[in-house]
Design an enzyme around this catalytic site. Structure first.
Site, PDB file in Angstrom:
ATOM      1  N   GLY A 199       0.612  -1.258  -0.007  1.00  0.00           N
ATOM      2  CA  GLY A 199       0.031  -0.016  -0.535  1.00  0.00           C
ATOM      3  C   GLY A 199       1.365   1.291  -0.401  1.00  0.00           C
ATOM      4  O   GLY A 199       1.829   0.714  -0.628  1.00  0.00           O
ATOM      5  N   GLU A 236       0.717  -4.704  23.357  1.00  0.00           N
ATOM      6  CA  GLU A 236       0.856  -2.811  23.169  1.00  0.00           C
ATOM      7  C   GLU A 236       0.117  -2.304  24.929  1.00  0.00           C
ATOM      8  O   GLU A 236      -1.196  -2.341  24.858  1.00  0.00           O
ATOM      9  CB  GLU A 236       0.797  -2.097  22.315  1.00  0.00           C
ATOM     10  CG  GLU A 236       1.840  -0.863  21.936  1.00  0.00           C
ATOM     11  CD  GLU A 236       1.567  -0.136  20.888  1.00  0.00           C
ATOM     12  OE1 GLU A 236       1.988  -0.418  19.414  1.00  0.00           O
ATOM     13  OE2 GLU A 236       1.629   1.024  20.526  1.00  0.00           O
ATOM     14  N   THR A 250       6.006  -2.087  11.384  1.00  0.00           N
ATOM     15  CA  THR A 250       6.464  -0.513  11.907  1.00  0.00           C
ATOM     16  C   THR A 250       4.488  -0.631  12.018  1.00  0.00           C
ATOM     17  O   THR A 250       3.807   0.652  11.509  1.00  0.00           O
ATOM     18  CB  THR A 250       6.685   0.986  11.394  1.00  0.00           C
ATOM     19  OG1 THR A 250       6.546   0.214   9.835  1.00  0.00           O
ATOM     20  CG2 THR A 250       8.272   0.936  11.205  1.00  0.00           C
ATOM     21  N   ARG A 294       1.343  -3.226  12.740  1.00  0.00           N
ATOM     22  CA  ARG A 294       0.496  -3.184  13.669  1.00  0.00           C
ATOM     23  C   ARG A 294       0.813  -4.499  14.694  1.00  0.00           C
ATOM     24  O   ARG A 294       0.914  -5.930  14.245  1.00  0.00           O
ATOM     25  CB  ARG A 294      -0.968  -3.441  14.059  1.00  0.00           C
ATOM     26  CG  ARG A 294      -1.414  -1.880  13.302  1.00  0.00           C
ATOM     27  CD  ARG A 294      -1.808  -0.768  15.028  1.00  0.00           C
ATOM     28  NE  ARG A 294      -2.400   0.162  14.871  1.00  0.00           N
ATOM     29  CZ  ARG A 294      -2.519   1.399  14.376  1.00  0.00           C
ATOM     30  NH1 ARG A 294      -0.854   1.188  14.376  1.00  0.00           N
ATOM     31  NH2 ARG A 294      -2.338   2.753  14.194  1.00  0.00           N
ATOM     32  N   HIS A 353       6.493   2.958  19.990  1.00  0.00           N
ATOM     33  CA  HIS A 353       4.944   3.331  18.722  1.00  0.00           C
ATOM     34  C   HIS A 353       4.978   4.861  18.587  1.00  0.00           C
ATOM     35  O   HIS A 353       4.581   5.590  18.700  1.00  0.00           O
ATOM     36  CB  HIS A 353       4.105   3.506  18.814  1.00  0.00           C
ATOM     37  CG  HIS A 353       3.290   3.341  17.925  1.00  0.00           C
ATOM     38  ND1 HIS A 353       1.231   2.216  18.146  1.00  0.00           N
ATOM     39  CD2 HIS A 353       2.710   3.514  16.701  1.00  0.00           C
ATOM     40  CE1 HIS A 353       1.437   2.151  17.166  1.00  0.00           C
ATOM     41  NE2 HIS A 353       1.424   2.844  16.131  1.00  0.00           N
TER      42      HIS A 353
HETATM   43  C1  GLV Z   1      -0.367   5.075  14.144  1.00  0.00           C
HETATM   44  O1  GLV Z   1       0.290   3.557  14.559  1.00  0.00           O
HETATM   45  C2  GLV Z   1      -1.226   5.117  13.033  1.00  0.00           C
HETATM   46  O2  GLV Z   1      -1.817   4.939  12.888  1.00  0.00           O
HETATM   47  O3  GLV Z   1      -1.678   6.437  12.958  1.00  0.00           O
HETATM   48  C1  GLV Z   2      -1.333   3.454   5.147  1.00  0.00           C
HETATM   49  O1  GLV Z   2      -1.010   4.102   4.512  1.00  0.00           O
HETATM   50  C2  GLV Z   2      -0.858   2.466   3.964  1.00  0.00           C
HETATM   51  O2  GLV Z   2      -1.745   2.128   2.798  1.00  0.00           O
HETATM   52  O3  GLV Z   2      -0.441   1.885   3.498  1.00  0.00           O
END
Ligand code: GLV
Ligand code: GLV
Length: 326
Positions: free
Chosen positions: A157, A268, A237, A239, A286
């Site tokens: 993405g 978390e 980075t 979840r 985070h």
């Molecule tokens: C951060 O983890 C977000 O989802 O903006």
């Molecule tokens: C989030 O912003 C993604 O689509 O990678």
């Protein structure tokens, strides 16, 4: 003069965003620099027209019912696994997130972690501070070369694309996997679409850029960690629950993989037992979107979403626009 809406903000966000909100709303902001308790959240959302909430607030049916009469919950995050969007839709409440503005920042952080682990930056910094540096050593802190290696991007993405695009200067081979190929990813990065197994077996660095959903929970578990190279590094980075963290601790201890760079955790803010004792992992709290610039942009975006929803418009980053079509 338009009506002044009554809005609650679950924690302080950058000032420009709160200033914009204050121009249009009577707002209350959680004055404490901590997550609200469940009881506080249930109490504070009562009687509001809108709520600006964070990824640390669980917005489920009970909270949405407590907020009866609210038209919108604007999440200050791109990830929205903390919100039951379907329950909100059923109650006619709009939900928004903050995509786009944190893409580059999060991708930068994935690189910061990759380098920190590959070149043992944190471990050697600790060594130096402890007064252990007695002179240059030919075998001291040997790490993994980054330039010329194979990058494996899980999730093609926005963030995954940005992360891979940044690899250009390091002459890397780029592999990616997702539920379907993304032509935009390939156009921007020259990356090749492969299945998960090929990616895990061939990549030197595996970086996760998927949203958390039932389908992505424990996407990386014992079996996947075993498929990875013994010299490989895992970066997360996205979840925490995307990785089976107990299996990861075991794999790191047993040398199934070489290292990991983590910004998010399965439970978390807790870390799995043993994780923080390992030298081959860098653990950040985070902070992937935590730059002055991005956190302000996220705030402005969340507030603009909130105000649009309050005005009865479809907010720019609406996750359930069908609410307004009913
Ligand atoms: C951060 O983890 C977000 O989802 O903006
Ligand atoms: C989030 O912003 C993604 O689509 O990678």
């Amino acid at each position: 003069m338009s009506k002044r809406w009554n809005v609650y903000v679950t924690r302080e966000i950058p000032k420009p965003a709160l200033d914009l909100l204050a121009q249009h709303c009577d707002m209350e902001v959680n004055p404490e620099d901590r997550v609200l308790t469940r009881e506080e959240l249930l109490e504070k959302v009562k009687g509001r027209d809108g709520v600006l909430c964070l990824l640390t607030d669980t917005i489920d049916a009970e909270v949405l019912d407590a907020a009866k009469g609210a038209v919108i919950f604007a999440n200050y995050a791109v990830g929205f696994n903390n919100i039951d969007v379907q329950a909100a839709t059923e109650r006619g409440i709009l939900i928004t997130n903050t995509p786009g503005v944190l893409t580059e920042t999060t991708a930068d952080m994935a690189w910061a972690l990759l380098f920190a682990v590959a070149r043992r930056v944190v471990e050697s910094d600790k060594y130096n501070r402890a007064g252990k540096f007695k002179g240059w050593g030919p075998l001291h802190f040997l790490g993994q070369e980054v330039t010329g290696k194979t990058l494996g991007v899980v999730g093609g993405g926005r963030i995954g694309t940005s992360f891979a695009r940044k690899a250009k200067g390091f002459d890397m081979t780029i592999l990616y996997t997702d539920v379907a190929p993304n032509p935009e990813f390939e156009a921007q990065t020259g990356g090749k679409f492969v299945d998960m197994e090929t990616l895990l077996k061939e990549a030197d660095f595996v970086s996760l850029h998927v949203p958390l959903m039932p389908e992505t929970k424990h996407l990386i578990g014992e079996k996947e960690l075993k498929m990875m190279k013994k010299s490989a590094i895992l970066i997360n980075t996205s979840r925490g629950p995307v990785v089976d963290e107990l299996a990861l601790v075991k794999a790191l201890k047993e040398g199934e993989i070489w290292g990991a760079g983590l910004d998010v955790y399965e439970w978390e803010p807790e870390m799995a037992p043993g994780l923080a004792e390992l030298d081959n992992v860098v653990v950040c709290p985070h902070i992937a979107s935590a730059t002055y610039e991005t956190r302000t942009k996220m705030g402005m975006m969340a507030v603009e979403n909130l105000l649009a929803g309050l005005r009865g418009e479809v907010p720019p980053n609406c996750l359930n626009p069908e609410v307004l079509k009913k």
